[in-house]
Design an enzyme around this catalytic site. Structure first.
Site, PDB file in Angstrom:
ATOM      1  N   ARG A   2      -9.851   0.645   8.288  1.00  0.00           N
ATOM      2  CA  ARG A   2      -9.524  -0.764   8.486  1.00  0.00           C
ATOM      3  C   ARG A   2     -10.400  -1.452   9.519  1.00  0.00           C
ATOM      4  O   ARG A   2     -10.096  -2.573   9.937  1.00  0.00           O
ATOM      5  CB  ARG A   2      -8.037  -0.992   8.720  1.00  0.00           C
ATOM      6  CG  ARG A   2      -7.433  -0.559   9.929  1.00  0.00           C
ATOM      7  CD  ARG A   2      -5.998  -0.189   9.705  1.00  0.00           C
ATOM      8  NE  ARG A   2      -4.974  -1.142   9.886  1.00  0.00           N
ATOM      9  CZ  ARG A   2      -3.752  -0.962   9.326  1.00  0.00           C
ATOM     10  NH1 ARG A   2      -3.514   0.028   8.522  1.00  0.00           N
ATOM     11  NH2 ARG A   2      -2.808  -1.799   9.574  1.00  0.00           N
ATOM     12  N   ARG A  58      -0.663  -8.826  13.476  1.00  0.00           N
ATOM     13  CA  ARG A  58      -1.222  -7.861  12.520  1.00  0.00           C
ATOM     14  C   ARG A  58      -2.102  -8.577  11.498  1.00  0.00           C
ATOM     15  O   ARG A  58      -3.132  -8.055  11.075  1.00  0.00           O
ATOM     16  CB  ARG A  58      -0.081  -7.093  11.822  1.00  0.00           C
ATOM     17  CG  ARG A  58       0.613  -6.117  12.765  1.00  0.00           C
ATOM     18  CD  ARG A  58       1.985  -5.710  12.278  1.00  0.00           C
ATOM     19  NE  ARG A  58       1.972  -4.981  11.032  1.00  0.00           N
ATOM     20  CZ  ARG A  58       3.066  -4.730  10.306  1.00  0.00           C
ATOM     21  NH1 ARG A  58       4.240  -5.152  10.721  1.00  0.00           N
ATOM     22  NH2 ARG A  58       2.979  -4.059   9.198  1.00  0.00           N
ATOM     23  N   ARG A 112      11.661  -5.385   5.048  1.00  0.00           N
ATOM     24  CA  ARG A 112      11.445  -3.944   4.784  1.00  0.00           C
ATOM     25  C   ARG A 112      12.426  -3.066   5.569  1.00  0.00           C
ATOM     26  O   ARG A 112      12.693  -3.288   6.746  1.00  0.00           O
ATOM     27  CB  ARG A 112      10.020  -3.543   5.163  1.00  0.00           C
ATOM     28  CG  ARG A 112       9.831  -2.014   5.061  1.00  0.00           C
ATOM     29  CD  ARG A 112       8.403  -1.580   5.162  1.00  0.00           C
ATOM     30  NE  ARG A 112       7.677  -2.214   6.232  1.00  0.00           N
ATOM     31  CZ  ARG A 112       6.359  -2.190   6.334  1.00  0.00           C
ATOM     32  NH1 ARG A 112       5.632  -1.562   5.433  1.00  0.00           N
ATOM     33  NH2 ARG A 112       5.759  -2.795   7.344  1.00  0.00           N
ATOM     34  N   LYS A 144       0.832  -1.209   0.000  1.00  0.00           N
ATOM     35  CA  LYS A 144       0.000   0.000   0.000  1.00  0.00           C
ATOM     36  C   LYS A 144       0.866   1.258   0.000  1.00  0.00           C
ATOM     37  O   LYS A 144       0.643   2.187  -0.783  1.00  0.00           O
ATOM     38  CB  LYS A 144      -0.944   0.022   1.228  1.00  0.00           C
ATOM     39  CG  LYS A 144      -1.856  -1.184   1.320  1.00  0.00           C
ATOM     40  CD  LYS A 144      -2.760  -1.134   2.541  1.00  0.00           C
ATOM     41  CE  LYS A 144      -2.074  -1.220   3.894  1.00  0.00           C
ATOM     42  NZ  LYS A 144      -1.397  -2.509   4.174  1.00  0.00           N
ATOM     43  N   ARG A 151      11.141  -1.096  11.066  1.00  0.00           N
ATOM     44  CA  ARG A 151      10.027  -0.807  11.971  1.00  0.00           C
ATOM     45  C   ARG A 151       9.988  -1.822  13.106  1.00  0.00           C
ATOM     46  O   ARG A 151      10.219  -3.009  12.892  1.00  0.00           O
ATOM     47  CB  ARG A 151       8.704  -0.839  11.197  1.00  0.00           C
ATOM     48  CG  ARG A 151       8.334   0.509  10.658  1.00  0.00           C
ATOM     49  CD  ARG A 151       7.169   0.488   9.706  1.00  0.00           C
ATOM     50  NE  ARG A 151       6.003  -0.269  10.142  1.00  0.00           N
ATOM     51  CZ  ARG A 151       4.875  -0.339   9.439  1.00  0.00           C
ATOM     52  NH1 ARG A 151       4.780   0.310   8.291  1.00  0.00           N
ATOM     53  NH2 ARG A 151       3.855  -1.035   9.871  1.00  0.00           N
TER      54      ARG A 151
HETATM   55  P1  AP5 Z   1       4.847  -1.524   1.836  1.00  0.00           P
HETATM   56  O1  AP5 Z   1       4.493  -0.739   0.629  1.00  0.00           O
HETATM   57  O2  AP5 Z   1       5.570  -0.836   2.950  1.00  0.00           O
HETATM   58  O3  AP5 Z   1       3.541  -2.301   2.385  1.00  0.00           O
HETATM   59  P2  AP5 Z   1       2.266  -1.778   3.166  1.00  0.00           P
HETATM   60  O4  AP5 Z   1       1.076  -2.475   2.592  1.00  0.00           O
HETATM   61  O5  AP5 Z   1       2.248  -0.290   3.203  1.00  0.00           O
HETATM   62  O6  AP5 Z   1       2.582  -2.405   4.582  1.00  0.00           O
HETATM   63  P3  AP5 Z   1       2.447  -1.849   6.047  1.00  0.00           P
HETATM   64  O7  AP5 Z   1       3.161  -2.852   6.917  1.00  0.00           O
HETATM   65  O8  AP5 Z   1       2.877  -0.429   6.170  1.00  0.00           O
HETATM   66  O9  AP5 Z   1       0.921  -1.959   6.275  1.00  0.00           O
HETATM   67  P4  AP5 Z   1       0.206  -2.022   7.595  1.00  0.00           P
HETATM   68  O10 AP5 Z   1      -1.172  -1.809   7.139  1.00  0.00           O
HETATM   69  O11 AP5 Z   1       0.423  -3.248   8.405  1.00  0.00           O
HETATM   70  O12 AP5 Z   1       0.920  -0.901   8.494  1.00  0.00           O
HETATM   71  P5  AP5 Z   1       0.493   0.570   8.874  1.00  0.00           P
HETATM   72  O13 AP5 Z   1       1.695   1.390   8.917  1.00  0.00           O
HETATM   73  O14 AP5 Z   1      -0.680   1.006   8.070  1.00  0.00           O
HETATM   74  O15 AP5 Z   1       5.707  -2.786   1.331  1.00  0.00           O
HETATM   75  C1  AP5 Z   1       6.196  -3.753   2.266  1.00  0.00           C
HETATM   76  C2  AP5 Z   1       7.539  -4.291   1.756  1.00  0.00           C
HETATM   77  O16 AP5 Z   1       7.327  -4.977   0.519  1.00  0.00           O
HETATM   78  C3  AP5 Z   1       8.572  -3.182   1.439  1.00  0.00           C
HETATM   79  O17 AP5 Z   1       9.845  -3.634   1.824  1.00  0.00           O
HETATM   80  C4  AP5 Z   1       8.511  -3.016  -0.092  1.00  0.00           C
HETATM   81  O18 AP5 Z   1       9.751  -2.604  -0.643  1.00  0.00           O
HETATM   82  C5  AP5 Z   1       8.129  -4.421  -0.531  1.00  0.00           C
HETATM   83  N1  AP5 Z   1       7.299  -4.415  -1.739  1.00  0.00           N
HETATM   84  C6  AP5 Z   1       6.244  -3.596  -2.030  1.00  0.00           C
HETATM   85  N2  AP5 Z   1       5.726  -3.886  -3.233  1.00  0.00           N
HETATM   86  C7  AP5 Z   1       6.470  -4.926  -3.727  1.00  0.00           C
HETATM   87  C8  AP5 Z   1       6.395  -5.689  -4.937  1.00  0.00           C
HETATM   88  N3  AP5 Z   1       5.476  -5.450  -5.878  1.00  0.00           N
HETATM   89  N4  AP5 Z   1       7.298  -6.683  -5.089  1.00  0.00           N
HETATM   90  C9  AP5 Z   1       8.247  -6.945  -4.134  1.00  0.00           C
HETATM   91  N5  AP5 Z   1       8.361  -6.249  -2.975  1.00  0.00           N
HETATM   92  C10 AP5 Z   1       7.467  -5.258  -2.764  1.00  0.00           C
HETATM   93  O19 AP5 Z   1      -0.063   0.342  10.364  1.00  0.00           O
HETATM   94  C11 AP5 Z   1       0.805   0.058  11.435  1.00  0.00           C
HETATM   95  C12 AP5 Z   1      -0.010   0.011  12.727  1.00  0.00           C
HETATM   96  O20 AP5 Z   1      -0.641   1.289  12.976  1.00  0.00           O
HETATM   97  C13 AP5 Z   1      -1.187  -0.982  12.751  1.00  0.00           C
HETATM   98  O21 AP5 Z   1      -0.762  -2.276  13.091  1.00  0.00           O
HETATM   99  C14 AP5 Z   1      -2.093  -0.332  13.801  1.00  0.00           C
HETATM  100  O22 AP5 Z   1      -1.618  -0.582  15.091  1.00  0.00           O
HETATM  101  C15 AP5 Z   1      -1.945   1.150  13.529  1.00  0.00           C
HETATM  102  N6  AP5 Z   1      -2.932   1.651  12.550  1.00  0.00           N
HETATM  103  C16 AP5 Z   1      -2.653   2.128  11.293  1.00  0.00           C
HETATM  104  N7  AP5 Z   1      -3.799   2.506  10.674  1.00  0.00           N
HETATM  105  C17 AP5 Z   1      -4.803   2.245  11.553  1.00  0.00           C
HETATM  106  C18 AP5 Z   1      -6.214   2.398  11.466  1.00  0.00           C
HETATM  107  N8  AP5 Z   1      -6.821   2.861  10.360  1.00  0.00           N
HETATM  108  N9  AP5 Z   1      -6.955   2.036  12.544  1.00  0.00           N
HETATM  109  C19 AP5 Z   1      -6.365   1.563  13.660  1.00  0.00           C
HETATM  110  N10 AP5 Z   1      -5.036   1.385  13.799  1.00  0.00           N
HETATM  111  C20 AP5 Z   1      -4.263   1.722  12.752  1.00  0.00           C
END
Ligand code: AP5
Length: 243
Positions: A106, A194, A150, A31, A183
């Site tokens: 989410r 997660r 990552r 994402k 992270r």
């Molecule tokens: P990346 O693009 O970083 O993936 P992502 O989907 O953004 O993953 P996240 O881990 O950031 O998502 P998340 O939803 O768990 O975390 P968030 O920060 O929102 O890619 C991942 C890796 O893959 C990278 O190394 C990249 O280089 C590689 N990659 C990408 N595309 C590729 C491809 N095509 N081929 C190969 N490699 C590839 O949330 C963190 C925490 O915050 C949550 O656990 C929760 O506690 C809180 N939180 C966040 N939002 C909310 C909400 N709305 N409500 C409540 N709590 C929330």
């Protein structure tokens, strides 16, 4: 990145009005990577609730301190706090041509809150295009490698992966020359938590938007560029169909 961006789009996509776009999918599905590419392409901001919460954590705000424990255990932050944070960010003027919501909504209550706010015009900043929702899909084993591999630049937020997209010099950002960071929630153990939160609380959000239309599923196990191309094509088609 979740901060305000330069709104001068760098390509002929300038004439296309993207409107609000939701990027949905499991942890590590891509994402953030895709939101960064689309932000550059369309000149609209990425709004990542994860990045906003990490910023609160770094500034040691009340929200940041509350979120810290939950995030480190892979649990979600309470809906009302996240909704308030999103409302505040969406009120900024750089959202007038559209925005990419990355990691929000989410839970079903977050989705219902967003639907209500947009329908009432409270968050629309003058543009009235409906939301388009795209769900990216990648299998579990691949997600795990993406998460544990990552690395992120603490300065420009560029995203790397030691297996799939390493920096030119190990551990150093190509753009900023800063030392890359991992992270704290990117361990195998927290990833499992997660994924549980995703399956129990976010999978129903995907079904919610699927049932509303203006929805598509994107195959995420392709190169970053191929995924971006699939997203752009789906977005254009869904915008065209909903005219
Ligand atoms: P990346 O693009 O970083 O993936 P992502 O989907 O953004 O993953 P996240 O881990 O950031 O998502 P998340 O939803 O768990 O975390 P968030 O920060 O929102 O890619 C991942 C890796 O893959 C990278 O190394 C990249 O280089 C590689 N990659 C990408 N595309 C590729 C491809 N095509 N081929 C190969 N490699 C590839 O949330 C963190 C925490 O915050 C949550 O656990 C929760 O506690 C809180 N939180 C966040 N939002 C909310 C909400 N709305 N409500 C409540 N709590 C929330």
């Amino acid at each position: 990145m979740s901060t305000a961006v330069d709104l001068n789009p760098v390509s002929d996509e300038a004439t296309f009005l993207p409107g609000p776009l939701l990027l949905l999918g499991a942890p590590g599905v891509g994402k953030g990577t895709q939101a960064q590419a689309l932000m550059a392409e369309f000149g609209i901001p990425q709004i990542s609730t994860g990045d906003l919460l990490r910023d609160h954590r770094a500034r040691q705000t009340k929200l940041g301190m509350l979120a810290e424990n939950l995030m480190s255990q892979g649990q979600l932050v309470p809906d009302d706090l996240v909704n308030e944070m999103v409302a505040d960010r969406l009120s900024q003027p750089d959202t007038s041509r559209g925005y990419i919501l990355d990691g929000f909504p989410r839970t079903l209550p977050q989705a219902e809150w967003l639907d209500t706010q947009l329908a009432s015009g409270h968050l629309s900043k003058g543009q009235t295009l409906p939301v388009v929702a795209l769900s990216i899909k990648v299998d579990y084993e691949q997600l795990l490698r993406r998460i544990v591999g990552r690395r992120t630049c603490p300065v420009c937020k560029s995203i790397y992966n030691i297996f799939f997209n390493p920096p030119r010099v190990e551990g150093i950002c190509d753009v900023e020359g800063a030392a890359l960071v991992q992270r704290s929630d990117d361990s195998e153990e927290v990833f499992a938590e997660r994924m549980k939160a995703f399956e129990q609380q976010t999978a129903p959000v995907i079904e919610h938007y699927r049932s509303q239309g203006r929805f598509d599923e994107i195959e995420g196990d392709q190169s970053v560029e191929q995924v971006t191309a699939s997203i752009k094509s789906a977005l254009r088609r869904l915008r065209q169909e909903s005219k």
